[in-house]
Scaffold this motif. Structure first.
Motif, PDB file in Angstrom:
ATOM      1  N   TYR A 128      -9.821   7.535  -3.419  1.00  0.00           N
ATOM      2  CA  TYR A 128      -8.493   7.341  -4.000  1.00  0.00           C
ATOM      3  C   TYR A 128      -8.627   7.428  -5.507  1.00  0.00           C
ATOM      4  CZ  TYR A 128      -6.171   6.154   0.338  1.00  0.00           C
ATOM      5  OH  TYR A 128      -5.613   6.221   1.590  1.00  0.00           O
ATOM      6  N   LYS A 129      -7.634   8.038  -6.139  1.00  0.00           N
ATOM      7  CA  LYS A 129      -7.625   8.205  -7.596  1.00  0.00           C
ATOM      8  C   LYS A 129      -6.573   7.287  -8.208  1.00  0.00           C
ATOM      9  CE  LYS A 129     -10.455  11.715  -7.171  1.00  0.00           C
ATOM     10  NZ  LYS A 129     -11.720  11.257  -6.686  1.00  0.00           N
ATOM     11  N   VAL A 130      -6.920   6.702  -9.346  1.00  0.00           N
ATOM     12  CA  VAL A 130      -5.971   5.843 -10.055  1.00  0.00           C
ATOM     13  C   VAL A 130      -4.822   6.697 -10.568  1.00  0.00           C
ATOM     14  CG1 VAL A 130      -5.655   4.313 -12.047  1.00  0.00           C
ATOM     15  CG2 VAL A 130      -7.749   4.175 -10.688  1.00  0.00           C
ATOM     16  N   ILE A 131      -3.610   6.210 -10.364  1.00  0.00           N
ATOM     17  CA  ILE A 131      -2.394   6.888 -10.852  1.00  0.00           C
ATOM     18  C   ILE A 131      -1.600   5.884 -11.679  1.00  0.00           C
ATOM     19  CG2 ILE A 131      -2.272   8.514  -8.919  1.00  0.00           C
ATOM     20  CD1 ILE A 131      -0.068   6.657  -7.690  1.00  0.00           C
ATOM     21  N   PRO A 132      -0.628   6.361 -12.457  1.00  0.00           N
ATOM     22  CA  PRO A 132       0.223   5.410 -13.184  1.00  0.00           C
ATOM     23  C   PRO A 132       0.915   4.469 -12.186  1.00  0.00           C
ATOM     24  CG  PRO A 132       0.574   7.647 -13.983  1.00  0.00           C
ATOM     25  CD  PRO A 132      -0.289   7.762 -12.757  1.00  0.00           C
ATOM     26  N   ASN A 133       1.057   3.219 -12.595  1.00  0.00           N
ATOM     27  CA  ASN A 133       1.733   2.256 -11.731  1.00  0.00           C
ATOM     28  C   ASN A 133       3.140   2.731 -11.427  1.00  0.00           C
ATOM     29  OD1 ASN A 133      -0.590   0.791 -11.948  1.00  0.00           O
ATOM     30  ND2 ASN A 133       0.341  -0.996 -12.898  1.00  0.00           N
ATOM     31  N   TYR A 134       3.522   2.651 -10.168  1.00  0.00           N
ATOM     32  CA  TYR A 134       4.810   3.176  -9.710  1.00  0.00           C
ATOM     33  C   TYR A 134       5.775   2.044  -9.366  1.00  0.00           C
ATOM     34  CZ  TYR A 134       2.698   2.295  -5.102  1.00  0.00           C
ATOM     35  OH  TYR A 134       2.087   1.717  -4.020  1.00  0.00           O
ATOM     36  N   GLY A 135       7.054   2.409  -9.320  1.00  0.00           N
ATOM     37  CA  GLY A 135       8.099   1.509  -8.827  1.00  0.00           C
ATOM     38  C   GLY A 135       8.051   0.121  -9.429  1.00  0.00           C
ATOM     39  N   GLN A 136       8.095  -0.879  -8.561  1.00  0.00           N
ATOM     40  CA  GLN A 136       8.138  -2.272  -8.992  1.00  0.00           C
ATOM     41  C   GLN A 136       6.865  -2.715  -9.706  1.00  0.00           C
ATOM     42  OE1 GLN A 136       8.261  -1.202  -5.800  1.00  0.00           O
ATOM     43  NE2 GLN A 136       6.997  -2.469  -4.449  1.00  0.00           N
ATOM     44  N   TYR A 137       5.789  -1.928  -9.616  1.00  0.00           N
ATOM     45  CA  TYR A 137       4.517  -2.287 -10.245  1.00  0.00           C
ATOM     46  C   TYR A 137       4.359  -1.690 -11.647  1.00  0.00           C
ATOM     47  CZ  TYR A 137       3.758  -3.135  -5.288  1.00  0.00           C
ATOM     48  OH  TYR A 137       3.894  -3.551  -3.983  1.00  0.00           O
ATOM     49  N   ALA A 138       5.335  -0.918 -12.093  1.00  0.00           N
ATOM     50  CA  ALA A 138       5.229  -0.163 -13.348  1.00  0.00           C
ATOM     51  C   ALA A 138       4.825  -1.024 -14.539  1.00  0.00           C
ATOM     52  CB  ALA A 138       6.538   0.570 -13.641  1.00  0.00           C
ATOM     53  N   ASN A 139       5.352  -2.207 -14.650  1.00  0.00           N
ATOM     54  CA  ASN A 139       5.064  -3.045 -15.819  1.00  0.00           C
ATOM     55  C   ASN A 139       4.144  -4.218 -15.509  1.00  0.00           C
ATOM     56  OD1 ASN A 139       6.700  -1.537 -17.640  1.00  0.00           O
ATOM     57  ND2 ASN A 139       8.481  -2.387 -16.585  1.00  0.00           N
ATOM     58  N   MET A 140       3.465  -4.150 -14.391  1.00  0.00           N
ATOM     59  CA  MET A 140       2.575  -5.246 -14.004  1.00  0.00           C
ATOM     60  C   MET A 140       1.149  -4.960 -14.479  1.00  0.00           C
ATOM     61  SD  MET A 140       4.535  -7.450 -12.681  1.00  0.00           S
ATOM     62  CE  MET A 140       3.305  -8.612 -12.085  1.00  0.00           C
ATOM     63  N   GLU A 141       0.678  -5.770 -15.414  1.00  0.00           N
ATOM     64  CA  GLU A 141      -0.664  -5.572 -15.966  1.00  0.00           C
ATOM     65  C   GLU A 141      -1.758  -5.771 -14.939  1.00  0.00           C
ATOM     66  OE1 GLU A 141      -1.850  -7.455 -19.623  1.00  0.00           O
ATOM     67  OE2 GLU A 141       0.164  -7.205 -20.432  1.00  0.00           O
ATOM     68  N   ASN A 142      -1.523  -6.645 -13.950  1.00  0.00           N
ATOM     69  CA  ASN A 142      -2.546  -6.931 -12.964  1.00  0.00           C
ATOM     70  C   ASN A 142      -2.616  -5.884 -11.854  1.00  0.00           C
ATOM     71  OD1 ASN A 142      -4.593  -8.562 -11.694  1.00  0.00           O
ATOM     72  ND2 ASN A 142      -3.057  -9.171 -10.214  1.00  0.00           N
ATOM     73  N   SER A 143      -1.659  -4.967 -11.798  1.00  0.00           N
ATOM     74  CA  SER A 143      -1.629  -3.964 -10.735  1.00  0.00           C
ATOM     75  C   SER A 143      -2.434  -2.727 -11.101  1.00  0.00           C
ATOM     76  CB  SER A 143      -0.189  -3.522 -10.463  1.00  0.00           C
ATOM     77  OG  SER A 143       0.523  -4.532  -9.813  1.00  0.00           O
ATOM     78  N   VAL A 144      -3.042  -2.147 -10.095  1.00  0.00           N
ATOM     79  CA  VAL A 144      -3.640  -0.827 -10.218  1.00  0.00           C
ATOM     80  C   VAL A 144      -3.167  -0.031  -9.007  1.00  0.00           C
ATOM     81  CG1 VAL A 144      -5.833  -1.554  -9.175  1.00  0.00           C
ATOM     82  CG2 VAL A 144      -5.765   0.511 -10.540  1.00  0.00           C
ATOM     83  N   CYS A 145      -2.663   1.166  -9.261  1.00  0.00           N
ATOM     84  CA  CYS A 145      -2.117   2.003  -8.188  1.00  0.00           C
ATOM     85  C   CYS A 145      -3.037   3.202  -7.958  1.00  0.00           C
ATOM     86  CB  CYS A 145      -0.709   2.464  -8.532  1.00  0.00           C
ATOM     87  SG  CYS A 145       0.486   1.081  -8.561  1.00  0.00           S
ATOM     88  N   PHE A 146      -3.090   3.624  -6.703  1.00  0.00           N
ATOM     89  CA  PHE A 146      -3.971   4.699  -6.275  1.00  0.00           C
ATOM     90  C   PHE A 146      -3.198   5.724  -5.457  1.00  0.00           C
ATOM     91  CE2 PHE A 146      -6.982   1.194  -6.794  1.00  0.00           C
ATOM     92  CZ  PHE A 146      -8.112   1.797  -7.305  1.00  0.00           C
ATOM     93  N   GLN A 147      -3.794   6.922  -5.386  1.00  0.00           N
ATOM     94  CA  GLN A 147      -3.249   7.980  -4.537  1.00  0.00           C
ATOM     95  C   GLN A 147      -4.398   8.799  -3.981  1.00  0.00           C
ATOM     96  OE1 GLN A 147      -0.228  10.476  -6.285  1.00  0.00           O
ATOM     97  NE2 GLN A 147      -0.749  12.189  -4.977  1.00  0.00           N
ATOM     98  N   LYS A 148      -4.200   9.249  -2.749  1.00  0.00           N
ATOM     99  CA  LYS A 148      -5.162  10.170  -2.140  1.00  0.00           C
ATOM    100  C   LYS A 148      -4.368  11.284  -1.479  1.00  0.00           C
ATOM    101  CE  LYS A 148      -8.988  10.498   1.130  1.00  0.00           C
ATOM    102  NZ  LYS A 148      -9.827   9.709   2.051  1.00  0.00           N
ATOM    103  N   GLU A 149      -4.764  12.510  -1.804  1.00  0.00           N
ATOM    104  CA  GLU A 149      -4.143  13.659  -1.162  1.00  0.00           C
ATOM    105  C   GLU A 149      -4.745  13.818   0.231  1.00  0.00           C
ATOM    106  OE1 GLU A 149      -3.933  18.242  -2.328  1.00  0.00           O
ATOM    107  OE2 GLU A 149      -3.449  16.892  -3.993  1.00  0.00           O
ATOM    108  N   LEU A 150      -3.874  13.949   1.207  1.00  0.00           N
ATOM    109  CA  LEU A 150      -4.354  14.105   2.577  1.00  0.00           C
ATOM    110  C   LEU A 150      -4.570  15.550   2.859  1.00  0.00           C
ATOM    111  CD1 LEU A 150      -1.914  11.565   4.240  1.00  0.00           C
ATOM    112  CD2 LEU A 150      -4.299  11.184   3.603  1.00  0.00           C
TER     113      LEU A 150
END
Length: 150
Positions: A128-150
């Motif tokens: 999984y690759k780190v992506i910009p925080n999305y949706g409700q997590y956009a401004n959350m410093e403690n969040s890290v968002c990921f994506q994986k292409e299937l």
């Protein structure tokens, strides 16, 4: 290792019991932000659940939830502490990814907390690759968002 993966829904009693353990763990690690994160973890909107069994015991779970036409969101990943480090989480995640492909999705996305160090390491290991925080997590410093292409 003899693991059995069962596809079900969020009403399954073993899933509900595992989620109680997950929520108790997250209440500690999320600290003062727990209420914020918890509002996005309702299981009544989840239709696709995977439960892992080892020696007839439910030891882990995960779920996927619609995000948009191309992406499905991985939710509620959990493996019991005594079962960690044995590859169960990878089997759960792989089954969720395969299910997402079967449903026609091109990507899996997810959010986890930076305080869940093992989870962050796990998703990196699973490509999984780190992506910009999305949706409700956009401004959350403690969040890290990921994506994986299937």
């Amino acid at each position: 290792m003899n693991i059995k993966i069962v596809r079900t829904n969020a009403k399954h009693k073993d899933f509900i019991n595992l989620i109680k353990k997950l929520d108790a763990y997250l209440k500690i690690t999320d600290q003062e932000e727990h209420d914020f994160y918890n509002q996005f973890n309702a299981i009544d909107v989840i239709k696709h659940v995977v439960i892992a069994y080892y020696k007839e015991q439910a030891i882990g779970c995960g779920a996927i939830k619609y995000f948009n036409e191309d992406a499905i969101e991985v939710k509620r990943m959990y493996v019991s502490p005594e079962a960690r480090g044995k590859g169960f989480a990878q089997k759960i995640l792989l089954d969720l990814e395969n299910w997402a492909k079967e449903l026609g999705y091109k990507n899996c996305i997810l959010e986890t907390g930076k305080r869940q160090v093992e989870a962050v390491r796990f998703y990196h290991k699973c490509n999984y690759k780190v992506i910009p925080n999305y949706g409700q997590y956009a401004n959350m410093e403690n969040s890290v968002c990921f994506q994986k292409e299937l």
